[in-house]
Design an enzyme around this catalytic site. Structure first.
Site, PDB file in Angstrom:
ATOM      1  N   GLY A 163      -4.500   3.288  -1.940  1.00  0.00           N
ATOM      2  CA  GLY A 163      -5.686   3.736  -1.204  1.00  0.00           C
ATOM      3  C   GLY A 163      -5.300   4.406   0.090  1.00  0.00           C
ATOM      4  O   GLY A 163      -4.108   4.579   0.395  1.00  0.00           O
ATOM      5  N   GLU A 190       9.296  16.718  15.034  1.00  0.00           N
ATOM      6  CA  GLU A 190       9.716  16.547  13.647  1.00  0.00           C
ATOM      7  C   GLU A 190       8.894  17.460  12.749  1.00  0.00           C
ATOM      8  O   GLU A 190       7.676  17.307  12.639  1.00  0.00           O
ATOM      9  CB  GLU A 190       9.562  15.094  13.204  1.00  0.00           C
ATOM     10  CG  GLU A 190      10.127  14.832  11.825  1.00  0.00           C
ATOM     11  CD  GLU A 190      10.075  13.363  11.431  1.00  0.00           C
ATOM     12  OE1 GLU A 190      11.009  12.901  10.754  1.00  0.00           O
ATOM     13  OE2 GLU A 190       9.108  12.681  11.789  1.00  0.00           O
ATOM     14  N   CYS A 195      13.332  11.661   6.855  1.00  0.00           N
ATOM     15  CA  CYS A 195      13.347  11.182   8.233  1.00  0.00           C
ATOM     16  C   CYS A 195      14.738  11.296   8.852  1.00  0.00           C
ATOM     17  O   CYS A 195      14.878  11.447  10.064  1.00  0.00           O
ATOM     18  CB  CYS A 195      12.849   9.747   8.304  1.00  0.00           C
ATOM     19  SG  CYS A 195      13.683   8.614   7.165  1.00  0.00           S
ATOM     20  N   GLY A 216      -4.763   5.060   4.103  1.00  0.00           N
ATOM     21  CA  GLY A 216      -4.294   4.248   5.220  1.00  0.00           C
ATOM     22  C   GLY A 216      -5.422   3.779   6.107  1.00  0.00           C
ATOM     23  O   GLY A 216      -5.380   2.669   6.648  1.00  0.00           O
ATOM     24  N   LYS A 269       0.859  -1.186   0.000  1.00  0.00           N
ATOM     25  CA  LYS A 269       0.000   0.000   0.000  1.00  0.00           C
ATOM     26  C   LYS A 269       0.897   1.238   0.000  1.00  0.00           C
ATOM     27  O   LYS A 269       1.355   1.695   1.042  1.00  0.00           O
ATOM     28  CB  LYS A 269      -0.926   0.057   1.219  1.00  0.00           C
ATOM     29  CG  LYS A 269      -2.015   1.143   1.060  1.00  0.00           C
ATOM     30  CD  LYS A 269      -2.351   1.880   2.325  1.00  0.00           C
ATOM     31  CE  LYS A 269      -1.459   3.046   2.597  1.00  0.00           C
ATOM     32  NZ  LYS A 269      -1.601   4.198   1.674  1.00  0.00           N
ATOM     33  N   GLU A 315       9.482   2.200  10.766  1.00  0.00           N
ATOM     34  CA  GLU A 315      10.471   3.265  10.619  1.00  0.00           C
ATOM     35  C   GLU A 315       9.706   4.575  10.688  1.00  0.00           C
ATOM     36  O   GLU A 315       8.956   4.913   9.779  1.00  0.00           O
ATOM     37  CB  GLU A 315      11.224   3.115   9.290  1.00  0.00           C
ATOM     38  CG  GLU A 315      12.542   3.865   9.268  1.00  0.00           C
ATOM     39  CD  GLU A 315      12.399   5.261   8.702  1.00  0.00           C
ATOM     40  OE1 GLU A 315      12.136   6.177   9.512  1.00  0.00           O
ATOM     41  OE2 GLU A 315      12.554   5.434   7.501  1.00  0.00           O
ATOM     42  N   VAL A 360      -7.271   0.880   3.176  1.00  0.00           N
ATOM     43  CA  VAL A 360      -6.412  -0.223   2.717  1.00  0.00           C
ATOM     44  C   VAL A 360      -5.422  -0.618   3.807  1.00  0.00           C
ATOM     45  O   VAL A 360      -5.254  -1.812   4.111  1.00  0.00           O
ATOM     46  CB  VAL A 360      -5.676   0.182   1.428  1.00  0.00           C
ATOM     47  CG1 VAL A 360      -4.729  -0.940   0.991  1.00  0.00           C
ATOM     48  CG2 VAL A 360      -6.669   0.495   0.317  1.00  0.00           C
ATOM     49  N   GLY A 361      -4.758   0.372   4.401  1.00  0.00           N
ATOM     50  CA  GLY A 361      -3.797   0.070   5.459  1.00  0.00           C
ATOM     51  C   GLY A 361      -4.449  -0.615   6.642  1.00  0.00           C
ATOM     52  O   GLY A 361      -3.896  -1.577   7.200  1.00  0.00           O
TER      53      GLY A 361
END
Length: 480
Positions: free
Chosen positions: A209, A387, A287, A211, A178, A253, A214-215
């Site tokens: 799709g 972040e 990142c 998250g 995904k 991650e 689909v996730g």
């Protein structure tokens, strides 16, 4: 071949890749793809739903029965086929990353090439990885964990897809990918390349799709044994929590707030340019970005002058221009996020040395921000702890080496760090005390066999080389 209709330069994508073929989406929600340099619609993608995801999982489950039994030599051959197929599309992948994501050309190509290299790294890692060990009457084998759900972020689409797929294939896993819906045009090109590698049907499947749709199905579906995710801490926490219901194995991650320590013996004419590259790589949407620059208080004035000089090279503009160093943010939402942090830094008392609020002059149409450097930053300020994911650097002064190490480690993140200094033994000593998954000394460097991942809130597990392959394997012991 895929359904990609061209009309008035707007690309239309209506299919997913399931069981070795491009198939019409069951989901019907359509999302516009926006070009970040000017805010115009350049594509429309039909997003997948739970039914598309379940079809892809079923295809991967069916293929796993045979693919998990392949030999190491067979999987090495598949990795070479993938490498050759994606290598043939490097130019196309770079061009579409520049157009859809706004990645500057010089860095976008490096991202794509790193993705291609991931297949070679997995090949080398698999060759070196013992999948069977024996002693006495005991045999231990490393076996594929099962169907893997690969969920990737929008800032390095080709790299994340290739990296995770390479490790999974090397281990003998089948996958459902995904990708970020914000990378739909890039995904189409990479899937065309992967399709040309002619792997067995069902080994890899791709559903574009949301998250939350689909996730979420990948995370809760009991036929998915493993989730490998790159993205935000909040989503990573949800995957770990929700995946526990079906005992999902996870690799997460989740980003960082990486420190770069400039030691008092550093040659600033080398250290500061290196530190700026670390801070502003991928327009700050990385990142690993070294967004906290720790410098000796005794050399602060020198550092300021060096930064002001070095920042002259960080021009903002059309990412297709090879002379441009910083492109737009990926979306209006991301632009507003970065701007809010710049305002927050000013409100909390940090001093703007370079940049500041608002779009650069002449770039009002796109999602451009001014590359910004703050000085007089305290490590407890918001801009030093959260972040930002944009071109914003916080300069923090320290009095001693011990204080520099303490400040560097005073973060909930622990993904990446850097140390700059002329005394290598001292730099190595400092590096050994940093709580980060990877530390570089004196420059941004890479080794595709070295593990990648973080301590603390930067995630769980490691990727790259044999470490990444091991994340898709389970040990099984047979005792006679």
């Amino acid at each position: 071949m895929p359904t990609v209709a061209e009309k008035d330069t707007v690309k239309t994508i209506r299919t997913h890749y399931i069981d070795g073929a491009f198939v019409e989406s069951h989901g019907r929600e359509v999302m516009d793809v926006i070009k970040p340099t000017n805010g115009k619609v350049i594509g429309r993608v039909t997003l997948g739903d739970e039914e598309d995801t379940r079809r892809a999982i079923a295809a991967a489950k069916h293929a796993f029965a045979s693919f998990s039994r392949t030999t190491k030599e067979e999987r090495l051959r598949y990795l070479r086929q993938l490498h050759e197929a994606v290598s043939a599309r490097i130019d196309d992948l770079t061009a579409i990353m520049v157009e859809e994501y706004g990645g500057v050309a010089r860095f976008a190509r490096l991202i794509v090439e790193s993705g291609v290299t991931a297949f070679e790294a997995a090949e080398k890692g698999l060759q070196e990885l013992p999948l069977r060990q024996c002693w006495g009457k005991t045999t231990v084998t490393l076996e594929a964990v099962g169907v893997a759900g690969l969920i990737t972020a929008w800032n390095a689409n080709a790299l994340f897809i290739c990296l995770k797929l390479a490790s999974a294939v090397a281990a003998g896993c089948t996958v459902v990918l995904k990708p970020s819906e914000m990378s739909s045009l890039q995904t189409r090109v990479i899937v065309e390349a992967l399709n040309a590698a002619e792997l067995p049907k069902g080994v890899f499947n791709v559903v574009t799709g949301l998250g939350t749709v689909v996730g979420a199905e990948l995370v809760r579906n009991p036929d998915v044994a493993k989730i490998s995710f790159t993205g935000s801490v909040a989503v990573g926490e949800a995957i770990m929590r929700d995946g526990a219901a079906t005992m999902k194995r996870v690799t997460l991650e989740l980003g960082g707030k990486s420190p770069t320590i400039v030691l008092d013996d550093a040659a600033l004419e080398k250290a500061i340019p290196s530190a700026l590259i670390l801070a502003f790589l991928n327009s700050g949407q990385a990142c690993a970005a070294g967004t906290r620059l720790l410098v000796p208080k005794s050399r602060l004035d020198e550092v300021k002058r060096a930064i002001q000089e070095g920042m002259r090279a960080y021009t903002v503009g059309d990412p297709a221009d090879p002379n441009i160093m910083v492109g737009p943010m990926v979306s209006q939402k991301q632009y507003e996020r970065v701007e809010s942090y710049i305002r927050k830094g000013i409100e909390e008392g940090a001093e703007v040395l370079v940049g500041g609020e608002g779009r650069p002059k002449g770039l009002e149409a796109g999602y451009f921000v001014k590359p910004t450097v703050f000085v007089n930053v305290k490590n407890d300020m918001t801009i030093a702890q959260e972040e930002i994911f944009g071109p914003v650097l916080s300069v923090i002064a320290y009095d001693s080496e011990d204080e520099a190490i303490r400040i560097a480690n005073d973060s909930k993140y622990g993904l990446h760090s850097a140390v700059m200094g002329t005394d290598l033994d001292r730099a190595r000593r400092v590096a050994s005390q940093l709580r980060a998954g990877r530390v570089v000394i004196n420059n941004m460097t890479d080794d595709p066999q070295a593990p990648w991942g973080g301590f603390k809130y930067s995630g769980v597990g490691r990727e790259y080389g044999k470490y990444g392959i091991e994340a898709f394997l389970e040990p099984k012991a047979i005792l006679e």
